[in-house]
Design a protein around this motif. Structure first.
Motif, PDB file in Angstrom:
ATOM      1  N   ALA A  98       0.691  -1.247  -0.018  1.00 53.96           N
ATOM      2  CA  ALA A  98       0.011   0.092  -0.008  1.00 53.96           C
ATOM      3  C   ALA A  98       0.830   1.214   0.031  1.00 53.96           C
ATOM      4  N   HIS A 101       1.873   3.078  -4.886  1.00 49.34           N
ATOM      5  CA  HIS A 101       0.971   3.875  -5.815  1.00 49.34           C
ATOM      6  C   HIS A 101       0.981   5.782  -5.465  1.00 49.34           C
ATOM      7  N   TRP A 102       1.757   5.760  -4.384  1.00 48.72           N
ATOM      8  CA  TRP A 102       2.292   7.243  -4.005  1.00 48.72           C
ATOM      9  C   TRP A 102       3.469   7.743  -4.732  1.00 48.72           C
ATOM     10  N   GLY A 128      -2.488   0.343  -5.078  1.00 53.21           N
ATOM     11  CA  GLY A 128      -3.598   0.583  -5.622  1.00 53.21           C
ATOM     12  C   GLY A 128      -3.460   0.626  -7.106  1.00 53.21           C
ATOM     13  N   SER A 132      -8.685   2.614  -8.551  1.00 53.87           N
ATOM     14  CA  SER A 132      -8.794   2.611  -7.176  1.00 53.87           C
ATOM     15  C   SER A 132      -9.272   3.980  -6.641  1.00 53.87           C
ATOM     16  N   VAL A 133     -10.360   3.806  -5.582  1.00 51.54           N
ATOM     17  CA  VAL A 133     -10.922   5.291  -5.090  1.00 51.54           C
ATOM     18  C   VAL A 133     -11.342   5.975  -6.415  1.00 51.54           C
ATOM     19  N   TRP A 157      -1.835  10.285  -7.046  1.00 47.83           N
ATOM     20  CA  TRP A 157      -1.655   8.776  -7.158  1.00 47.83           C
ATOM     21  C   TRP A 157      -1.532   8.071  -8.505  1.00 47.83           C
ATOM     22  N   PHE A 159      -2.137   4.568 -10.160  1.00 46.35           N
ATOM     23  CA  PHE A 159      -2.824   3.387 -10.209  1.00 46.35           C
ATOM     24  C   PHE A 159      -2.693   2.469 -11.459  1.00 46.35           C
ATOM     25  N   TRP A 195     -10.747   9.713   6.730  1.00 44.04           N
ATOM     26  CA  TRP A 195      -9.822   9.076   5.337  1.00 44.04           C
ATOM     27  C   TRP A 195      -9.161  10.346   4.692  1.00 44.04           C
ATOM     28  N   PHE A 199      -5.596  10.613   3.921  1.00 43.65           N
ATOM     29  CA  PHE A 199      -5.013  10.280   2.428  1.00 43.65           C
ATOM     30  C   PHE A 199      -5.139  11.016   1.398  1.00 43.65           C
ATOM     31  N   TYR A 238     -11.748   0.491  -3.009  1.00 49.18           N
ATOM     32  CA  TYR A 238     -10.332   0.208  -3.276  1.00 49.18           C
ATOM     33  C   TYR A 238     -10.231  -0.806  -4.518  1.00 49.18           C
ATOM     34  N   VAL A 239      -9.108  -0.665  -5.128  1.00 48.54           N
ATOM     35  CA  VAL A 239      -8.760  -1.899  -6.234  1.00 48.54           C
ATOM     36  C   VAL A 239      -7.365  -2.068  -6.089  1.00 48.54           C
ATOM     37  N   ARG A 240      -6.885  -3.270  -5.830  1.00 45.48           N
ATOM     38  CA  ARG A 240      -5.810  -3.799  -5.444  1.00 45.48           C
ATOM     39  C   ARG A 240      -5.004  -4.356  -6.557  1.00 45.48           C
TER      40      ARG A 240
END
Ligand code: BEZ
Length: 249
Positions: A98, A101-102, A128, A132-133, A157, A159, A195, A199, A238-240
């Motif tokens: 986690a 993705h940053w 992510g 995602s999000v 992000w 992704f 959140w 984030f 979220y999508v991983r």
């Protein structure tokens, strides 16, 4: 990037990040004596799990506050930018949950991981993934757009799709053992505002201090019909992207 980590807020509102990272640690399957580099250790909750398995772990994070929290757990934690890895052929595995993705500069991170691994070493992680999000990104896109701010200039992000990340790993010299993209709708322990404060700081920082409260309220109002269920629980979309790759021997 305007993003700071507060270990207390993280522990109160984002403990699910390390808890839901357990399957990634399972995929890594650390063995006693393995030397493992944990990229983006945060407060070290998941790093501890690797150490409990008997691995010798070096944990890095770019946040001094999070590294301090990890040191308090007795971990070997260091303030290091994942784009500036200087380790050479010294780890049996590199792990990351986690965090990737940053960091937009994936090629640079992957190159540093490859150098850090021994031949035959494994790179196992989750970040992510594409989509995602999306609800949160879209809400900020609308709210900032209405203020004449292009969300792309502040969105931190990265992704990737599975195909994109596979290509990046392979271009960096890795053999990809597995890679999968999957949705993981995630119930939050409290209000989405926590959140967002934790984030989404780069989006909030796009407006002056005295407008952040109203931006936050507006985004929350847009999100409520989309991601809050009938019981009042906020469920983030979220999508991983989970992968395991090997530096050839
Ligand atoms: C994620 O893990 O997908 C994520 C975490 C923080 C912000 C956005 C996405």
């Amino acid at each position: 990037m305007t993003q700071r980590w507060d270990p207390d807020a993280y522990a109160a509102h984002a403990r699910f990040v390390s808890e839901l990272g357990e399957p990634v640690a399972d995929l890594l399957a650390p063995r006693p004596g393995d030397r493992i580099l944990d990229i983006g250790c945060g407060d070290g909750a998941l790093t501890e799990r690797l150490r409990t398995a008997g691995a010798v772990v070096v944990a890095i994070d770019s946040s001094p506050e999070q590294v301090w929290a990890a040191l308090e757990r007795g971990l070997d934690a260091r303030i290091t930018d994942a784009r500036e890895l200087e380790f050479q052929t010294e780890f049996d595995a590199v792990f990351s949950n986690a965090v990737l993705h940053w960091i937009g500069d994936a090629e640079r991170v992957i190159a540093g991981v490859w150098r850090a691994l021994k031949p035959g070493g494994r790179f196992v992680g989750e970040l992510g993934g594409s989509g995602s999000v999306a609800s949160i990104r879209e809400a900020f896109c609308d709210a900032l757009g209405a203020r004449d701010i292009d969300v792309a200039t502040v969105d931190p992000w990265y992704f990737p799709t599975a195909a994109q990340y596979r290509n990046q790993l392979e271009a960096g010299g890795f053999l990809v053992d597995s890679i999968q993209l999957f949705p993981r709708p995630t119930p939050l322990p409290g209000d989405v505002t926590h959140w967002l404060r934790l984030f989404a700081q780069p989006f909030l920082a796009a407006v002056p201090d005295d407008e952040r409260g109203s931006l936050l309220e507006e985004v929350r109002a847009t999100l409520e019909p989309r991601i809050r269920n009938a019981d009042g629980v906020w469920i983030v979309d979220y999508v991983r992207l989970r992968f395991a790759a090997t530096r050839p021997g």
